[in-house]
Design an enzyme around this catalytic site. Structure first.
Site, short mmCIF file in Angstrom:
data_model
loop_
_atom_site.label_atom_id
_atom_site.label_comp_id
_atom_site.label_asym_id
_atom_site.label_seq_id
_atom_site.Cartn_x
_atom_site.Cartn_y
_atom_site.Cartn_z
N GLY A 136 -7.54 -3.42 -9.23
CA GLY A 136 -7.70 -3.00 -7.83
C GLY A 136 -7.10 -1.65 -7.50
O GLY A 136 -6.91 -1.32 -6.34
N LYS B 284 -5.79 13.77 -0.91
CA LYS B 284 -4.38 13.56 -0.53
C LYS B 284 -3.68 14.91 -0.32
O LYS B 284 -2.82 15.04 0.55
CB LYS B 284 -3.68 12.70 -1.57
CG LYS B 284 -4.17 11.24 -1.48
CD LYS B 284 -3.78 10.41 -2.68
CE LYS B 284 -4.32 8.99 -2.55
NZ LYS B 284 -4.30 8.24 -3.80
N1 HSE Z 1 -7.60 4.86 -5.99
C1 HSE Z 1 -6.34 5.36 -5.51
C2 HSE Z 1 -5.40 5.49 -6.68
C3 HSE Z 1 -5.69 4.46 -4.50
O1 HSE Z 1 -5.74 5.10 -7.79
O2 HSE Z 1 -4.31 6.01 -6.50
C4 HSE Z 1 -5.95 4.80 -3.08
O3 HSE Z 1 -5.84 6.14 -2.77
#
Ligand code: HSE
Length: 357
Positions: free
Chosen positions: A210, A228
């Site tokens: 997940g 980000k």
């Molecule tokens: N898919 C992202 C990660 C999580 O692997 O850090 C949510 O931003």
């Protein structure tokens, strides 16, 4: 008084939040906080609304057993079938928890959902990157105009307080550089490859656990980390960057041979993100770098993230913690919800208005 919540999106993260509300029930009651879920609307699972509150355990049960909300027991006052916009506009929720599958390139549908909620006088809590990366100035102004709060902690590093900590506890510092590991999936893949896994097996594990986005290309090609960077620039440096201004490279070109070569040299491959403010402007990048084991980021393994803020008064301050996961991201929503309740009760001693308004 109960704080009423409408969940828009009922995937892993929303279900994680409900699990937390169950296990933290006594803690919340002791804090004098009572959350009530009044609506859930999901594009695939359907929707259910009860102005007097829905049973959390029943919501989880029907979705786990049937995959749909239609199976939620009928009773007087229950309405089924409202789409997300109707749910946002028409329900009696105080706060909309927006956790839909959103296209990070366009920020939709999350941007429209946030906008509609603010215009309806509702607070929003979201872990979606799109609205914060692409529309932070306009959406925070809209929330302010309508006197409501916008909680965004989960948009970077899940429940690790990568936004609130600098906004609240490092206030007064100028942050001129941010550097770190902002994607759990790629860090997990690189760590597994160091332990002998193939790239494909490691990616499959990251999906299973997940960590990965709905489309893992966003992780492995560096788009997730790029978004980000846009969020951190927007919220902590007051700089509006566009995707095209960030140099981006993912980890798909890193081979097992290169991982071994790094080991021999006493180094590790990491997907490093960086934003630097200088008198000549902003330089931002995400890309794989071979860093020495002496670099603190070399010790960040698995899905863990880390972020270093270069502060003018405090020097470098580093925060390390989970960057993804059902409970970890669910927690980011809980903490924003608690801050909203406290702020509305006038007893949030450490609130930074711009985080929510
Ligand atoms: N898919 C992202 C990660 C999580 O692997 O850090 C949510 O931003």
């Amino acid at each position: 008084m109960k704080h009423k919540i409408a969940l828009i999106g009922f995937g892993t993260v929303a279900q994680g939040l409900l699990e937390i509300l169950i296990v933290k029930n006594s803690f919340l009651r002791n804090e004098g906080i009572e959350f009530e879920i009044v609506a859930v609307s999901d594009a695939l699972k359907g929707s259910v609304y009860n102005p007097n509150g829905l049973e959390i355990e029943m919501l989880l049960k029907v979705v786990r057993e049937t995959g749909k909300l239609l199976a939620y027991p009928d009773s007087p006052g229950i309405i089924k079938g409202w789409d997300s916009l109707t749910t946002i506009k028409e329900t009696n929720a105080n706060t909309v928890v927006e956790v839909t599958y959103t296209n990070v390139q366009t920020g939709q549908p999350a941007i429209d959902y946030c906008r509609t909620a603010f215009e309806s006088g509702k607070n929003v809590v979201t872990s979606n990157k799109g609205p914060v990366a692409l529309e932070y100035p306009s959406l925070s102004a809209l929330a302010e105009e309508h006197g409501v709060y916008w909680g965004i902690e989960g948009s970077v590093m899940s429940g690790t307080p990568s936004l609130r900590m600098p906004m609240v506890s490092l206030i007064g510092n100028e942050i001129r550089e941010i550097r770190g590991i902002f994607n759990g999936t790629t860090n997990y893949i690189l760590t597994q490859m160091e332990n002998g896994s193939s790239y494909d097996d490691a990616l499959a594990d990251a999906q299973q656990l997940g960590y990965a986005e709905a489309d893992p290309t966003n992780d492995v090609e560096g788009y997730d980390a790029l978004y980000k960077i846009l969020i951190l620039a927007n919220t902590l440096m007051n700089v509006q960057l566009h995707s095209e201004q960030v140099t981006r490279r993912g980890i798909t070109g890193i081979t097992s041979g290169q991982i071994e070569e790094a080991k021999i040299k006493g180094k590790k491959w990491k997907l490093i993100s960086r934003i630097t403010l200088s008198d000549d402007g902003v330089i931002a990048s995400v890309g794989p770098e071979m860093i020495p084991l002496t670099d603190p980021l070399a010790g960040v393994s698995g899905p863990t993230n880390a972020i270093t803020y270069e502060c003018d008064l405090m020097g470098p301050v580093t925060l390390m913690g989970a960057g993804a996961g059902r409970i970890e991201t669910g927690f980011s929503l809980l903490i924003d919800l608690i801050h909203i309740v406290r702020a509305q009760a006038g007893r949030n001693l450490d609130q930074k208005a711009s985080l929510f308004r």
